[in-house]
Design a protein around this motif. Structure first.
Motif, PDB file in Angstrom:
ATOM      1  N   THR A 170       0.811  -1.226   0.000  1.00 57.05           N
ATOM      2  CA  THR A 170       0.000   0.000   0.000  1.00 57.05           C
ATOM      3  C   THR A 170       0.838   1.267   0.000  1.00 57.05           C
ATOM      4  O   THR A 170       0.333   2.339  -0.332  1.00 57.05           O
ATOM      5  N   CYS A 171       2.119   1.168   0.383  1.00 59.64           N
ATOM      6  CA  CYS A 171       2.957   2.367   0.496  1.00 59.64           C
ATOM      7  C   CYS A 171       3.640   2.712  -0.818  1.00 59.64           C
ATOM      8  O   CYS A 171       4.865   2.646  -0.946  1.00 59.64           O
ATOM      9  N   THR A 186      -3.036   7.232   8.464  1.00 64.85           N
ATOM     10  CA  THR A 186      -3.231   5.916   7.857  1.00 64.85           C
ATOM     11  C   THR A 186      -3.368   5.987   6.343  1.00 64.85           C
ATOM     12  O   THR A 186      -3.589   4.959   5.706  1.00 64.85           O
ATOM     13  N   SER A 187      -3.247   7.175   5.767  1.00 64.30           N
ATOM     14  CA  SER A 187      -3.420   7.331   4.325  1.00 64.30           C
ATOM     15  C   SER A 187      -2.308   6.621   3.564  1.00 64.30           C
ATOM     16  O   SER A 187      -1.144   6.672   3.950  1.00 64.30           O
ATOM     17  N   SER A 237       6.363   7.033   7.948  1.00 59.61           N
ATOM     18  CA  SER A 237       6.453   6.734   9.383  1.00 59.61           C
ATOM     19  C   SER A 237       6.674   5.245   9.606  1.00 59.61           C
ATOM     20  O   SER A 237       6.740   4.785  10.738  1.00 59.61           O
ATOM     21  N   ARG A 238       6.801   4.499   8.518  1.00 58.30           N
ATOM     22  CA  ARG A 238       7.091   3.072   8.578  1.00 58.30           C
ATOM     23  C   ARG A 238       8.532   2.839   8.116  1.00 58.30           C
ATOM     24  O   ARG A 238       9.269   3.775   7.849  1.00 58.30           O
ATOM     25  N   SER A 239       8.953   1.605   8.021  1.00 61.53           N
ATOM     26  CA  SER A 239      10.275   1.234   7.536  1.00 61.53           C
ATOM     27  C   SER A 239      11.358   1.995   8.289  1.00 61.53           C
ATOM     28  O   SER A 239      11.541   1.792   9.474  1.00 61.53           O
ATOM     29  N   ALA A 240      12.084   2.922   7.649  1.00 60.60           N
ATOM     30  CA  ALA A 240      13.157   3.662   8.321  1.00 60.60           C
ATOM     31  C   ALA A 240      12.627   4.733   9.258  1.00 60.60           C
ATOM     32  O   ALA A 240      13.409   5.414   9.917  1.00 60.60           O
ATOM     33  N   ARG A 241      11.300   4.930   9.327  1.00 63.97           N
ATOM     34  CA  ARG A 241      10.646   5.866  10.260  1.00 63.97           C
ATOM     35  C   ARG A 241      11.119   7.312  10.065  1.00 63.97           C
ATOM     36  O   ARG A 241      11.263   8.076  11.015  1.00 63.97           O
ATOM     37  N   ILE A 242      11.336   7.719   8.831  1.00 64.04           N
ATOM     38  CA  ILE A 242      11.908   9.041   8.568  1.00 64.04           C
ATOM     39  C   ILE A 242      11.017  10.158   9.094  1.00 64.04           C
ATOM     40  O   ILE A 242      11.503  11.125   9.695  1.00 64.04           O
ATOM     41  N   SER A 243       9.713  10.058   8.877  1.00 61.82           N
ATOM     42  CA  SER A 243       8.814  11.113   9.358  1.00 61.82           C
ATOM     43  C   SER A 243       8.804  11.186  10.875  1.00 61.82           C
ATOM     44  O   SER A 243       8.701  12.274  11.451  1.00 61.82           O
ATOM     45  N   LEU A 244       8.887  10.037  11.530  1.00 58.12           N
ATOM     46  CA  LEU A 244       8.965  10.026  12.995  1.00 58.12           C
ATOM     47  C   LEU A 244      10.275  10.646  13.451  1.00 58.12           C
ATOM     48  O   LEU A 244      10.311  11.498  14.342  1.00 58.12           O
ATOM     49  N   ASN A 245      11.373  10.206  12.843  1.00 64.17           N
ATOM     50  CA  ASN A 245      12.688  10.695  13.232  1.00 64.17           C
ATOM     51  C   ASN A 245      12.775  12.209  13.127  1.00 64.17           C
ATOM     52  O   ASN A 245      13.317  12.875  14.018  1.00 64.17           O
ATOM     53  N   TYR A 246      12.280  12.737  12.015  1.00 65.24           N
ATOM     54  CA  TYR A 246      12.412  14.169  11.734  1.00 65.24           C
ATOM     55  C   TYR A 246      11.785  15.016  12.841  1.00 65.24           C
ATOM     56  O   TYR A 246      12.309  16.066  13.216  1.00 65.24           O
ATOM     57  N   GLU A 247      10.673  14.534  13.388  1.00 64.32           N
ATOM     58  CA  GLU A 247      10.005  15.243  14.475  1.00 64.32           C
ATOM     59  C   GLU A 247      10.530  14.828  15.842  1.00 64.32           C
ATOM     60  O   GLU A 247      10.078  15.343  16.869  1.00 64.32           O
TER      61      GLU A 247
END
Length: 647
Positions: A170-171, A186-187, A237-247
């Motif tokens: 889905t990603c 969840t988009s 926000s999955r896999s390497a979690r880049i969006s999570l990391n950035y914040e």
């Protein structure tokens, strides 16, 4: 007069338009579906044909100027038959969610709209997920290389592809969005709308009412070129979690329903529990993802790349350089760059010069040099100017550091998931996202030890620059795969409680740009004395005294983790201590852990740091000319000090 108006009838010959009588009457269906006669002269002509949609939907608002129906109509995006007076006939062949990749050439990709851009997007990694497919097949032993080809919209029934179909498919932009709705955590998928549709609060509220009660909304979501970071979050926000990391958020193993103090954590819509570890300095300065990632970078430039890192064209040195350049004048910009500047209402700065990207030579239109000679960075979301600072002297002038990327020293932390397990369970059912159907047999992943720690270091081949660089790595695939037999799901899946019982084992790290950049550099000791940084896993390096000045320094490594039965390496390691590992080491061609000689050199510097701190004087005297310094060692260098000196 309405001949030729089917789903493909976007351009009506002038003669046919002329035949439409001003006295012709059609029926306008309002919100209560009560027919009301409408004079055909009220039907506007847009893009050379009559746009009947605008009679029924004339009260719709919320459009951006470039996609206002007065300029492009409704059928340019939604298709249908804009010439039919009948509701059902007018809606026949209509696309409710334009921009999905399976129909994008009929809407956004029309020749009068964004044909060239859409052509590039369809071949981009965000649309194909080629790297995900090729790496997954390589890890499963299906292919001999982690480099393409592969497409998430064209998967087979192999074990590797079934794994993708159930967990990963889905990603990517090719996954279709089925109904109109605002972007949330969840988009997934949605083609062009994944990034470029923006809902106001009122538009979101009306859309929610429509989905629940069927009442048509009156506010249309806007289309623009200023996607905020929420558009990236769903997938990144999955896999390497880049969006999570950035914040600054790190994913934990905690369960949301078992938290005693949930206010201390962030809980996502999918119930993952996050804790704060330190945001990227660019996030703290208010920068968006698109401030660094260009349209070519994110949506493709017409070239086929194997992996994300190859498609990225921005580099730290574009902004942080003591000698920035070269630049080009406004008149030398390509048409796409000029159009983007116009849409951002900043094309009036025609006297500025625009910086060319270090890697590609393409213009970076938010990095300009004015008539006063000063280089300025402007945020794409807020157009706010921000100060640029050049790299420090130590970044370029120390012998051996010329291969280091900026993130090697300036990454605060990275997510490190140790020992994930993938198991096939034939007795259960799960949705196949590829077909949308529930299927027999389930691939399930179990997370292992999740750490937030500085990344390991290794060597990566930079294909853009055509040279090897020292870069940051995280565990990509330290895993066991159970339930495989001849690359097909096997009935005899391994026991989760006994993970050493497996059919296939992989120990591969992945290059990463973790997006946790900090202004301060990591210490010299954190690289040269830490076995984790060298790729050995957690533990302790113990230095011994050398018996002669011209001999190598004796060292031993004591790991914290137990050794895996598959290869006898510590469970969190990437490579062996003072050995060269070559087979199945990384998820990218040209990436590898440090070899024996590189480890020896790195750790020898670590012994010098036991006595000689990395001060400006010592950096100049010892570390800039390390080989000469080693040749000039004195007898005290043979001994290991009991404690570090105060100065």
């Amino acid at each position: 007069a309405f001949a030729g108006g089917g789903t493909g009838g976007h351009i009506i010959p002038a003669l046919a338009i002329g035949l439409v009588s001003v006295v012709l009457t059609i029926y306008h269906f309002n919100r209560s579906d009560a027919p009301q006669p409408v004079d055909a002269s009220r039907i506007p002509i847009v893009m050379e044909h009559r746009e009947g949609c605008m009679v029924c939907h004339e009260k719709m608002t919320g459009f951006s100027p470039s996609h206002n129906p007065q300029a492009v109509g409704c059928s340019s995006c939604h298709l249908g038959n804009p010439l039919s007076p009948e509701k059902d006939a007018a809606h026949e062949g209509m696309i409710i969610v334009p921009g999905n990749m399976d129909s994008v050439m009929s809407s956004c990709g029309q020749s009068a709209c964004h044909h060239d851009l859409v052509t590039k997007v369809t071949g981009s990694l965000m649309a194909s997920g080629q790297g995900m497919v090729s790496v997954n097949r390589y890890v499963f032993g299906q292919t001999a290389s982690p480099d393409g080809p592969g497409h998430l919209s064209h998967l087979s029934d192999s074990a590797a592809d079934i794994h993708l179909r159930q967990l990963c498919v889905t990603c990517h932009l090719g996954f279709p969005k089925k109904q109109s709705a605002p972007i949330d955590q969840t988009s997934r998928g949605g083609g062009c709308t994944a990034c470029h549709v923006e809902y106001t609060d009122k538009a979101s509220s009306q859309m929610a009412v429509y989905h629940e009660f069927g009442e048509l909304p009156r506010i249309h979501p806007a289309l623009n070129i200023k996607p905020d970071n929420d558009r990236c979050f769903g997938c990144h926000s999955r896999s390497a979690r880049i969006s999570l990391n950035y914040e600054g958020w790190h994913e934990t193993m905690l369960k949301a329903k078992k938290l005693k103090h949930p206010e201390k954590y962030r809980i996502l819509q999918d119930r993952r529990v996050l804790t704060q570890k330190g945001a990227d300095v660019h996030h703290e300065k208010g920068m968006l993802c698109i401030d660094c990632h260009t349209a070519r970078d994110a949506m493709g430039d017409g070239t086929s790349y194997n992996h994300q890192g190859e498609q990225v064209e921005i580099s730290c040195l574009d902004c942080h350089n003591r000698n920035p350049g070269p630049f080009v004048d406004f008149k030398a910009l390509d048409s796409d760059s000029v159009k983007i500047l116009q849409l951002r209402n900043i094309s009036s700065r025609k006297t500025d010069q625009y910086l060319l990207a270090h890697k590609t030579g393409e213009p970076l239109i938010n990095l300009t040099r004015g008539s006063d000679g000063r280089v300025q960075f402007s945020g794409k979301g807020d157009n706010q100017a921000r100060e640029l600072k050049a790299q420090a002297e130590a970044c370029t002038d120390i012998n051996g550091h010329e291969r280091l990327t900026c993130q090697t020293c300036h990454t605060q932390w990275a997510p490190n998931c140790i020992e994930c397990h993938t198991q096939y369970m034939p007795g259960k059912k799960r949705r196949d996202h590829y077909t949308g159907e529930k299927v027999q047999g389930v691939w399930k992943e179990y997370k292992g030890d999740m750490r937030a720690a500085p990344p390991a270091l290794g060597v990566r081949r930079d294909k853009r620059l055509n040279r090897d660089v020292v870069d940051t790595f995280i565990p990509g695939m330290i895993l066991t795969i159970g339930g495989l037999l001849n690359n097909k799901p096997d009935q005899n899946a391994f026991n989760r409680k006994q993970p050493d019982q497996f059919q296939l084992f992989r120990r591969m790290f992945s290059p990463t740009f973790s997006h946790t950049i900090q202004k301060e550099s990591r210490s010299c000791q954190s690289c040269h004395q830490d076995p984790w940084a060298v790729g050995l896993g957690k533990g302790t390096i113990e230095y011994q005294a050398a018996d002669k000045l011209d001999r190598q320094i004796p060292m031993t490594f004591v790991p914290e983790s137990s050794r895996h039965s598959a290869d006898s390496l510590p469970r969190d390691a990437w490579t062996a201590f003072l050995k060269t590992r070559t087979r199945h080491t990384a998820t990218r061609t040209g990436s590898r852990p440090f070899n024996k000689q590189e480890q020896q050199r790195i750790l020898e510097v670590g012994q010098c740091l036991l006595c000689h701190k990395a001060t400006a004087a010592n950096t100049s005297r010892i570390y800039k000319r390390f080989n000469q310094a080693m040749a000039a060692r004195k007898p005290p260098c043979l001994k290991k000090p009991d404690r570090l000196p105060e100065n």
